[in-house]
Design a protein around this motif. Structure first.
Motif, PDB file in Angstrom:
ATOM      1  N   LEU A  65     -23.731 -54.091 -36.654  1.00 16.14           N
ATOM      2  CA  LEU A  65     -23.777 -53.616 -35.270  1.00 16.14           C
ATOM      3  C   LEU A  65     -23.050 -52.296 -35.056  1.00 16.14           C
ATOM      4  O   LEU A  65     -23.359 -51.560 -34.130  1.00 16.14           O
ATOM      5  CB  LEU A  65     -23.121 -54.659 -34.341  1.00 16.14           C
ATOM      6  N   ILE A  66     -22.058 -52.043 -35.922  1.00 16.97           N
ATOM      7  CA  ILE A  66     -21.186 -50.891 -35.674  1.00 16.97           C
ATOM      8  C   ILE A  66     -21.705 -49.638 -36.382  1.00 16.97           C
ATOM      9  O   ILE A  66     -21.995 -49.665 -37.578  1.00 16.97           O
ATOM     10  CB  ILE A  66     -19.738 -51.211 -36.118  1.00 16.97           C
ATOM     11  N   LEU A  67     -21.859 -48.573 -35.620  1.00 17.56           N
ATOM     12  CA  LEU A  67     -22.252 -47.274 -36.184  1.00 17.56           C
ATOM     13  C   LEU A  67     -21.004 -46.402 -36.199  1.00 17.56           C
ATOM     14  O   LEU A  67     -20.215 -46.459 -35.253  1.00 17.56           O
ATOM     15  CB  LEU A  67     -23.307 -46.600 -35.301  1.00 17.56           C
ATOM     16  N   SER A  68     -20.812 -45.609 -37.240  1.00 18.08           N
ATOM     17  CA  SER A  68     -19.649 -44.727 -37.207  1.00 18.08           C
ATOM     18  C   SER A  68     -20.083 -43.274 -37.141  1.00 18.08           C
ATOM     19  O   SER A  68     -21.152 -42.911 -37.621  1.00 18.08           O
ATOM     20  CB  SER A  68     -18.712 -45.003 -38.378  1.00 18.08           C
ATOM     21  N   GLY A  69     -19.230 -42.514 -36.485  1.00 16.57           N
ATOM     22  CA  GLY A  69     -19.511 -41.091 -36.320  1.00 16.57           C
ATOM     23  C   GLY A  69     -18.401 -40.512 -35.464  1.00 16.57           C
ATOM     24  O   GLY A  69     -17.517 -41.239 -35.041  1.00 16.57           O
ATOM     25  N   SER A  70     -18.464 -39.219 -35.177  1.00 19.64           N
ATOM     26  CA  SER A  70     -17.409 -38.649 -34.325  1.00 19.64           C
ATOM     27  C   SER A  70     -17.990 -38.402 -32.938  1.00 19.64           C
ATOM     28  O   SER A  70     -19.173 -38.097 -32.794  1.00 19.64           O
ATOM     29  CB  SER A  70     -16.872 -37.372 -34.937  1.00 19.64           C
ATOM     30  N   LEU A  71     -17.136 -38.573 -31.932  1.00 21.85           N
ATOM     31  CA  LEU A  71     -17.556 -38.392 -30.528  1.00 21.85           C
ATOM     32  C   LEU A  71     -17.032 -37.082 -29.984  1.00 21.85           C
ATOM     33  O   LEU A  71     -16.020 -36.590 -30.428  1.00 21.85           O
ATOM     34  CB  LEU A  71     -17.045 -39.558 -29.680  1.00 21.85           C
TER      35      LEU A  71
END
Ligand code: FMN
Length: 120
Positions: A114-120
């Motif tokens: 479910l978890i997507l990683s990236g920078s905001l």
């Protein structure tokens, strides 16, 4: 109601329509409306459980019929129905398949899916 929702939902103490104003007067989308409605429904669910009631979310209903019956104007979107009442024993559902579904083990999608990683 649609399908098997027709059989159990009339036994609820109350059926509450969750609807939101989803368009601005100029026709553009009110982007926060669905988020707000979902939060309101979830907090109502928590409060109902706190007061000894249970809430069953229903997405399976005829939205066009609701719009007509309630006379909803075009900027209002019906989203869900909340069935509220005291928890009945699973047997009260009558139908064998529905009882099995009610008492079967609850499953959850793993967080890794479910978890997507990236920078905001
Ligand atoms: C958006 C939404 C729509 C749902 N629609 C229906 C429905 O039409 N009929 C129904 O019996 N349950 C409906 N449910 C309830 C789910 O099938 C399920 O019973 C509930 O989410 C509890 O799941 P859990 O036991 O995995 O926590 C809906 C749930 C959600 C979140």
């Amino acid at each position: 109601m649609v399908g098997f929702n027709k059989t159990w939902s009339p036994k609820a103490s109350a059926l509450i329509l969750v609807a939101a104003v989803t368009t601005q007067p100029d026709g553009t989308l009110r982007t926060g409306a669905l988020y707000d409605a979902g939060l309101a429904a979830s907090l109502m669910t928590v409060e109902a459980h706190h007061r000894g009631q249970v809430v069953h979310q229903i997405g399976g209903f005829n939205k066009e019929a609701v719009i007509k019956d309630f006379g909803l104007s075009p900027e209002i979107t019906p989203i869900a129905i909340l069935a509220i009442g005291k928890q009945a024993p699973a047997d009260a559902l009558g139908d064998e398949k529905m009882v099995e579904r009610e008492i079967s083990a609850r499953t959850r999608v793993p967080l890794t899916q479910l978890i997507l990683s990236g920078s905001l």
